[in-house]
Motif scaffolding. Structure first.
Motif, PDB file in Angstrom:
ATOM      1  N   ILE B  46       0.838  -1.197   0.000  1.00 24.55           N
ATOM      2  CA  ILE B  46       0.000   0.000   0.000  1.00 24.55           C
ATOM      3  C   ILE B  46       0.878   1.254   0.000  1.00 24.55           C
ATOM      4  O   ILE B  46       0.761   2.119  -0.872  1.00 24.55           O
ATOM      5  CB  ILE B  46      -0.934   0.014   1.227  1.00 24.55           C
ATOM      6  N   TYR B  47       1.725   1.366   0.995  1.00 20.64           N
ATOM      7  CA  TYR B  47       2.670   2.476   1.143  1.00 20.64           C
ATOM      8  C   TYR B  47       3.924   1.956   1.825  1.00 20.64           C
ATOM      9  O   TYR B  47       3.886   0.972   2.560  1.00 20.64           O
ATOM     10  CB  TYR B  47       2.080   3.578   2.032  1.00 20.64           C
ATOM     11  N   PHE B  48       5.020   2.663   1.609  1.00 19.06           N
ATOM     12  CA  PHE B  48       6.190   2.409   2.422  1.00 19.06           C
ATOM     13  C   PHE B  48       6.888   3.713   2.756  1.00 19.06           C
ATOM     14  O   PHE B  48       6.634   4.750   2.137  1.00 19.06           O
ATOM     15  CB  PHE B  48       7.145   1.412   1.768  1.00 19.06           C
ATOM     16  N   SER B  49       7.727   3.652   3.757  1.00 23.13           N
ATOM     17  CA  SER B  49       8.451   4.824   4.240  1.00 23.13           C
ATOM     18  C   SER B  49       9.904   4.435   4.454  1.00 23.13           C
ATOM     19  O   SER B  49      10.191   3.416   5.067  1.00 23.13           O
ATOM     20  CB  SER B  49       7.850   5.303   5.553  1.00 23.13           C
ATOM     21  N   TYR B  50      10.827   5.237   3.927  1.00 27.14           N
ATOM     22  CA  TYR B  50      12.249   4.928   4.064  1.00 27.14           C
ATOM     23  C   TYR B  50      12.955   5.875   5.025  1.00 27.14           C
ATOM     24  O   TYR B  50      14.167   5.821   5.184  1.00 27.14           O
ATOM     25  CB  TYR B  50      12.942   4.919   2.701  1.00 27.14           C
ATOM     26  N   ASP B  51      12.190   6.761   5.646  1.00 24.91           N
ATOM     27  CA  ASP B  51      12.755   7.659   6.637  1.00 24.91           C
ATOM     28  C   ASP B  51      11.598   8.394   7.301  1.00 24.91           C
ATOM     29  O   ASP B  51      10.477   8.432   6.764  1.00 24.91           O
ATOM     30  CB  ASP B  51      13.720   8.647   5.986  1.00 24.91           C
TER      31      ASP B  51
END
Lengths: 117, 112
Positions: B46-51
């Motif tokens: 769905i979504y991802f976050s790298y920071d």
């Protein structure tokens, strides 16, 4: 774009029999490869992973997988299945170069394993 | 051991409600992910976050938003829940590019 195919949706084996779950991938180079297992109602647990080196990798619970570059495959095997191995198994491929947006694994659609006693 | 926890194992909501799914990891991982899992479709990102405060859309972001105000916490928000968002939601985290992802136990969301 990377992709993963698990051609078997369901597999049934007898307890004590050998097992092989198939996984084929598409990627421009040699990727990172993973097998996960999911018991009913649970999250995914890592069974084993391939990054480089020996193409036969050993994992937890007596599982192993073999990377075959020529066939773009990473099949999961177990010589003798136990009833507790009944679960869903997912193959995944990951990039080997940083693409600037974090690493993203691509998962296959899973193989449901049933073990007959 | 890495531990990824999700705020609820089971959740029942009504159509139109705003829904928050919380995920916390305890290993200082840079990357965090939200997937939904449906029978026959496997895991879909769905979504991802790298920071912190950084996010990218995955394959199926429509109807969802995310928030990452602290490194250890990644929230999935359904602004107005619909019945087609009934699913199993899995959160995961990983340390660096290409590394394995560690998964939480999942939240089974039912929207009535």
């Amino acid at each position: 774009a990377q992709s993963v195919t698990q051609p078997d949706i369901h597999i049934t084996v007898s307890e004590g029999a050998s097992l092989e779950l198939r996984c084929n991938y598409s990627y421009g180079a040699t990727p990172y490869l993973f097998w996960y297992v999911q018991s009913p109602g649970q999250g995914l647990q890592l069974l084993l992973k391939y990054f480089s080196g020996d193409t036969l990798v050993q994992g937890i619970k007596g599982f192993e997988a073999e990377f075959k570059r020529s066939q773009s495959s990473f099949n999961l095997r177990k010589p003798s299945v136990h009833w507790s191995d009944a679960a869903e198994y997912f193959c995944a491929v990951g990039p080997t170069t940083f693409t600037g947006g974090g690493n993203k694994l691509t998962f296959g659609t899973g193989t449901q394993l049933k073990v007959e006693l | 051991d890495v531990k990824v926890t999700q705020s609820s194992r089971y959740l029942v909501k009504r159509t139109g409600e705003k829904v928050f799914l919380e995920c916390v990891q305890d290993m200082d991982h840079e990357n965090m992910f939200w997937y939904r899992q449906d029978p026959g479709l496997g895991l879909r990102l769905i979504y991802f976050s790298y920071d912190v405060k950084m996010k990218e859309k995955g394959d199926i972001p429509e109807g969802y938003s995310v928030s990452r105000e602290k490194k250890e916490r990644f929230s999935l928000i359904l602004e107005s829940a619909s019945t087609n968002q009934t699913s199993m939601y899995l959160c995961a985290s990983s340390l660096w590019a290409g590394n394995e992802q560690f998964f939480g136990p999942g939240t089974r969301l039912t929207v009535l």
